[in-house]
Structures are given as C-alpha cells and as structure tokens.
Design an enzyme around this catalytic site. Sequence first.
Site, mmCIF file in Angstrom:
data_model
loop_
_atom_site.group_PDB
_atom_site.id
_atom_site.type_symbol
_atom_site.label_atom_id
_atom_site.label_comp_id
_atom_site.label_asym_id
_atom_site.label_seq_id
_atom_site.Cartn_x
_atom_site.Cartn_y
_atom_site.Cartn_z
ATOM 1 N N GLY A 47 0.063 1.848 6.738
ATOM 2 C CA GLY A 47 0.139 0.990 8.179
ATOM 3 C C GLY A 47 0.602 -0.352 7.620
ATOM 4 O O GLY A 47 0.364 -1.239 8.355
ATOM 5 N N ASP B 50 6.582 -6.542 4.889
ATOM 6 C CA ASP B 50 5.728 -5.376 4.697
ATOM 7 C C ASP B 50 5.944 -4.547 3.280
ATOM 8 O O ASP B 50 5.784 -3.473 3.155
ATOM 9 C CB ASP B 50 6.034 -4.441 5.968
ATOM 10 N N TYR C 81 14.069 13.346 -1.613
ATOM 11 C CA TYR C 81 12.543 14.143 -1.612
ATOM 12 C C TYR C 81 13.028 15.532 -1.669
ATOM 13 O O TYR C 81 12.138 16.395 -1.896
ATOM 14 C CB TYR C 81 12.112 13.985 -0.140
ATOM 15 N N THR D 283 3.592 -1.675 8.024
ATOM 16 C CA THR D 283 4.788 -2.237 8.858
ATOM 17 C C THR D 283 4.192 -2.603 10.365
ATOM 18 O O THR D 283 4.316 -3.770 10.955
ATOM 19 C CB THR D 283 5.753 -1.446 9.196
ATOM 20 N N GLY E 297 0.953 -1.377 0.181
ATOM 21 C CA GLY E 297 0.030 0.153 0.025
ATOM 22 C C GLY E 297 0.740 1.319 0.078
ATOM 23 O O GLY E 297 1.969 1.167 0.053
#
Length: 206
Positions: A15, A84, A46, A17, A10
Amino acid sequence: MTTPFICIEGVIGVGKTTLTKAIAKHFQVDCLLEIVEENPYLEKFYEDMDAWSFQTEMFFLCNRVKQLEDIHPLLLQGRPVVSDYHLTKNVLFARRTLQLKKWKQYERIYQILNESLPQASVIIYLKASVDTLMERIQHRGRAFELKIDRDYIAQLASDYDEAMNTLKTHTTVITIETDHLNVIDNQADLNFIIDQVQPYISSYLN
C-alpha cells in the site's frame, strides 16, 4: 534543518503508493511516485528472472536516480517531498535477483550514482503478513504481478526487515503494521499514520 523528504517503503502490495498520495494530499506537499508499469522488461523479468534481471534493475535504477535528481531543487527550496520508495530497494531487489558477476557491476554503479542524491529524512516502513500481501496483489490485478509466487513475497519481506534494521541506525524509520489498516476507506486509519508523520513535516508547512 533538512527539508523533510519522507519515503514510504514496504513489500509489493503493502500500500505504499496509496499512502504516499494520501499523505501528500493531506499536507499539500509534492509527491514522488516510482515508475513501475512503464518498465519494458518487467513482465519478461517475472517470466524468466535470470535472463532479464539486469535489464530490469538497471531500468529501475536509472529512472529513480533521474527522479531523485529532479526533486533535489524542490528540497533545496524548502519544499517537502513524499515518495513511495526509498532507493535502497534497488539494492535489495538486485542483490536477490542478479548473478554474482552482474551484482558486483550493479553495486559499483549504484554506489556512484547514489553519492550526490538527496537522502530520506524519515522512512515509513509498512508491513503486512504474506497472506495480506498476496490478497492485495490479487486485488490490484496487475498482470505481471499475478505471476509472483508466495515464497518470493516471503523472501522479500525478510529482506525488507533486514534492510530497514540497517537503515534505522542512521535514519528515522517508523514501522507500521498494516494488516488491519485501510487508509482508503477508513479515515481513522489514515489519521493514525498522519499523526506519526506530523512531527517530521509540520514546521515546513505554510
């Protein structure tokens, strides 16, 4: 029967992890967590995506490939693993951030490395609205993530939808809307997800 290798996926902040750790703890199975903050290029990425995207994506790819190679013996021993991330996220991010020439180079490397890696038996795809994702990113408070703008998250959400639609043609994908779920503080919410995972892992539990 293939040993369960369950991947949680996702958009940033959804959420993954938290849920991965909770599922691994509940079923008492091995847990694989991606390396994020250890990436030395991420903050620079970034700040200037064009300048640092290739270094950032290659770091992620090489580390994730090594992690997947490391868990392969566990799967061969019949030990389920919950992760994850799914490696397809590398393609998703790289295709969005790399210039065409670099993307072509990256794609060739990815295809070669992915040939012999363990493949997910089930993907749990977590979804949330952009508002929810932005709130969770702010709440998590990672300095480099606070620089992410709303449009970037919205585009990622669209890219993830497309990727999961492709993956579900040959892999089981369970989509779960998480806007109103709280797996940290609400056991019922966690049980709701665990109940959906149970059929894919129960036969391998002691």
